[in-house]
Design a protein around this motif. Sequence first.
Motif, PDB file in Angstrom:
ATOM      1  N   LYS A 123       0.838  -1.188   0.000  1.00  0.00           N
ATOM      2  CA  LYS A 123       0.000   0.000   0.000  1.00  0.00           C
ATOM      3  C   LYS A 123       0.879   1.246   0.000  1.00  0.00           C
ATOM      4  CE  LYS A 123      -4.174   1.846   2.122  1.00  0.00           C
ATOM      5  NZ  LYS A 123      -5.214   1.651   3.148  1.00  0.00           N
ATOM      6  N   GLY A 124       0.530   2.207  -0.824  1.00  0.00           N
ATOM      7  CA  GLY A 124       1.320   3.423  -0.956  1.00  0.00           C
ATOM      8  C   GLY A 124       2.295   3.389  -2.113  1.00  0.00           C
ATOM      9  N   PHE A 125       2.440   2.220  -2.758  1.00  0.00           N
ATOM     10  CA  PHE A 125       3.362   2.090  -3.887  1.00  0.00           C
ATOM     11  C   PHE A 125       2.909   2.954  -5.058  1.00  0.00           C
ATOM     12  CE2 PHE A 125       5.125   0.018  -7.662  1.00  0.00           C
ATOM     13  CZ  PHE A 125       6.435  -0.232  -7.279  1.00  0.00           C
ATOM     14  N   PHE A 126       1.587   2.977  -5.305  1.00  0.00           N
ATOM     15  CA  PHE A 126       1.022   3.792  -6.384  1.00  0.00           C
ATOM     16  C   PHE A 126       0.326   5.027  -5.804  1.00  0.00           C
ATOM     17  CE2 PHE A 126       0.998  -0.519  -8.249  1.00  0.00           C
ATOM     18  CZ  PHE A 126       1.776  -0.279  -9.364  1.00  0.00           C
ATOM     19  N   LYS A 127       0.272   6.081  -6.608  1.00  0.00           N
ATOM     20  CA  LYS A 127      -0.373   7.325  -6.195  1.00  0.00           C
ATOM     21  C   LYS A 127      -1.712   7.555  -6.885  1.00  0.00           C
ATOM     22  CE  LYS A 127       2.855   8.774  -3.403  1.00  0.00           C
ATOM     23  NZ  LYS A 127       2.621   8.871  -1.945  1.00  0.00           N
ATOM     24  N   GLY A 128      -1.869   7.048  -8.112  1.00  0.00           N
ATOM     25  CA  GLY A 128      -3.092   7.341  -8.836  1.00  0.00           C
ATOM     26  C   GLY A 128      -3.306   6.445 -10.033  1.00  0.00           C
ATOM     27  N   ILE A 129      -4.480   6.619 -10.654  1.00  0.00           N
ATOM     28  CA  ILE A 129      -4.888   5.868 -11.843  1.00  0.00           C
ATOM     29  C   ILE A 129      -5.432   6.861 -12.864  1.00  0.00           C
ATOM     30  CG2 ILE A 129      -6.241   3.922 -12.730  1.00  0.00           C
ATOM     31  CD1 ILE A 129      -6.813   3.157  -9.787  1.00  0.00           C
ATOM     32  N   ILE A 130      -5.065   6.674 -14.130  1.00  0.00           N
ATOM     33  CA  ILE A 130      -5.619   7.498 -15.215  1.00  0.00           C
ATOM     34  C   ILE A 130      -6.323   6.572 -16.207  1.00  0.00           C
ATOM     35  CG2 ILE A 130      -5.169   9.219 -16.998  1.00  0.00           C
ATOM     36  CD1 ILE A 130      -2.661  10.039 -15.513  1.00  0.00           C
ATOM     37  N   PRO A 131      -7.607   6.256 -15.972  1.00  0.00           N
ATOM     38  CA  PRO A 131      -8.379   5.489 -16.957  1.00  0.00           C
ATOM     39  C   PRO A 131      -8.755   6.390 -18.134  1.00  0.00           C
ATOM     40  CG  PRO A 131      -9.414   5.474 -14.770  1.00  0.00           C
ATOM     41  CD  PRO A 131      -8.410   6.581 -14.800  1.00  0.00           C
ATOM     42  N   VAL A 132      -8.942   5.792 -19.295  1.00  0.00           N
ATOM     43  CA  VAL A 132      -9.262   6.535 -20.517  1.00  0.00           C
ATOM     44  C   VAL A 132     -10.579   6.022 -21.096  1.00  0.00           C
ATOM     45  CG1 VAL A 132      -8.502   7.075 -22.864  1.00  0.00           C
ATOM     46  CG2 VAL A 132      -6.816   6.927 -21.007  1.00  0.00           C
ATOM     47  N   ASP A 133     -11.490   6.930 -21.406  1.00  0.00           N
ATOM     48  CA  ASP A 133     -12.762   6.564 -22.052  1.00  0.00           C
ATOM     49  C   ASP A 133     -12.503   6.350 -23.544  1.00  0.00           C
ATOM     50  OD1 ASP A 133     -13.980   6.912 -19.580  1.00  0.00           O
ATOM     51  OD2 ASP A 133     -14.582   8.971 -20.008  1.00  0.00           O
ATOM     52  N   PHE A 134     -11.821   5.272 -23.837  1.00  0.00           N
ATOM     53  CA  PHE A 134     -11.299   5.060 -25.190  1.00  0.00           C
ATOM     54  C   PHE A 134     -12.406   4.924 -26.221  1.00  0.00           C
ATOM     55  CE2 PHE A 134      -9.904   2.139 -28.557  1.00  0.00           C
ATOM     56  CZ  PHE A 134      -8.929   2.930 -29.118  1.00  0.00           C
ATOM     57  N   ALA A 135     -12.228   5.638 -27.337  1.00  0.00           N
ATOM     58  CA  ALA A 135     -13.136   5.636 -28.489  1.00  0.00           C
ATOM     59  C   ALA A 135     -14.487   6.277 -28.174  1.00  0.00           C
ATOM     60  CB  ALA A 135     -13.348   4.228 -29.049  1.00  0.00           C
ATOM     61  N   GLY A 136     -14.657   6.750 -26.927  1.00  0.00           N
ATOM     62  CA  GLY A 136     -15.917   7.336 -26.511  1.00  0.00           C
ATOM     63  C   GLY A 136     -16.686   6.495 -25.522  1.00  0.00           C
ATOM     64  N   LEU A 137     -16.177   5.278 -25.215  1.00  0.00           N
ATOM     65  CA  LEU A 137     -16.853   4.369 -24.291  1.00  0.00           C
ATOM     66  C   LEU A 137     -16.407   4.676 -22.860  1.00  0.00           C
ATOM     67  CD1 LEU A 137     -18.708   1.922 -23.885  1.00  0.00           C
ATOM     68  CD2 LEU A 137     -16.680   0.455 -24.143  1.00  0.00           C
ATOM     69  N   PRO A 138     -17.324   5.123 -22.004  1.00  0.00           N
ATOM     70  CA  PRO A 138     -16.924   5.491 -20.641  1.00  0.00           C
ATOM     71  C   PRO A 138     -16.501   4.282 -19.807  1.00  0.00           C
ATOM     72  CG  PRO A 138     -19.012   6.519 -21.240  1.00  0.00           C
ATOM     73  CD  PRO A 138     -18.719   5.474 -22.283  1.00  0.00           C
ATOM     74  N   VAL A 139     -15.464   4.482 -19.030  1.00  0.00           N
ATOM     75  CA  VAL A 139     -15.046   3.503 -18.037  1.00  0.00           C
ATOM     76  C   VAL A 139     -16.062   3.524 -16.892  1.00  0.00           C
ATOM     77  CG1 VAL A 139     -13.243   2.951 -16.345  1.00  0.00           C
ATOM     78  CG2 VAL A 139     -12.607   3.804 -18.619  1.00  0.00           C
ATOM     79  N   ASN A 140     -16.365   2.346 -16.306  1.00  0.00           N
ATOM     80  CA  ASN A 140     -17.199   2.306 -15.110  1.00  0.00           C
ATOM     81  C   ASN A 140     -16.341   2.753 -13.924  1.00  0.00           C
ATOM     82  OD1 ASN A 140     -18.622   1.688 -12.763  1.00  0.00           O
ATOM     83  ND2 ASN A 140     -19.630  -0.075 -13.693  1.00  0.00           N
TER      84      ASN A 140
END
Length: 382
Positions: A123-140
């Motif tokens: 825990k603490g190894f990562f700081k964040g996530i950047i998901p991408v709504d690729f092609a226009g399809l939203p990430v849940n």
Amino acid sequence: MKMNIPYGRQNIDQKDIDMVVKTLQSDFLTQGPVVKSFEDKFSEYVGCKYSIAVSNATAGLHLAVLALGLKPGDRVITTPITFAASANCIRYAGGEVWFADIDPDTYLLSFEETRKLIESKPKGFFKGIIPVDFAGLPVNLENFRKLALEHDLWIIEDACHAPGGYFADSNNIKQMSGNSNYADIGIFSFHPVKHIACGEGGMITTNNEDLYKKLLLLRTHGITKENMSENHGGWYYEMQELGFNYRLTDIQSSLGITQLAKNATGVAKRNTIAKRYRQAFENKIKFQSLPQNRYNAHHLFVIESDNRKELYDYLRENGIYAQIHYIPIHTLPYYRKIGYKEADLKNSENYYSRCLSLPMYPTLTDEEQDFVISKVLDFINE
């Protein structure tokens, strides 16, 4: 006559032109009232509290990671199937990019692969996530938010492909892309091939007032005039941070306002085009899946082919300028040089070997789309 059909195209009409001319004839070409008007209208459209107009989406991503406190050596997860800026913003701040693989059907950042990667580290190894709504399809993002809360991570939603897209959460509430109900910050692009064309431009969205103030400061050199006292004149300002000139002009914002006004109609037309593609290719060609309770804003319509290069060339010979989205970031020379030679991202690499984006824009005519469909089917039936 040979067709000339690009994969994407801006839609500029007389209302757009008139609005830009009106701004050109006004007192302000930049740092004027039209920028704030565009920001307010955009907030209303996506359903967020705050919007910050910036010079482009790359600038928006850069400011976003800085506002969230990314420091050199911090690690952030994103998808390899996106434009390089989604990862480059991490590098701008001196952070480390970690890639998780995509879902082979939606082409989105895989929740399961992201979860496994996070849980494989302390825990603490990562700081964040950047998901991408690729092609226009939203990430849940509801699922990603639960994961982020468990591991003290922030989320930036790269919604550059998806203004007007949405997913329904577990309470069946429609969550517009970039509304920041499940992400800390959303990012949009106004490049000409995107839904809203400003020539160049971008928008940052958030519901967090502290982040909003930080973003405003960083957007304009780190300078503020809010701390004026009686001891100073009207000229006084303070540079409180090392910021940037990432402003959007009133000229571009005026175009953004009229473009935004027709986006709902444009997204509906994109979905009509997508439906015709799906009906024509069903059980013949693989294309991006559409999970339940999602509305794809369809920046792209992506298909897969075992003979992608040959299909690409065949379509170009017939005046159809399909495109490839994207070369996996971890395979680009810069990222290979800094250590991604052996990355295990099989779904992303398999997708890249097969993907092809067909023409998708609101002014695509039925005749043009029929021609595209016929040529694709001719190729696969040879």
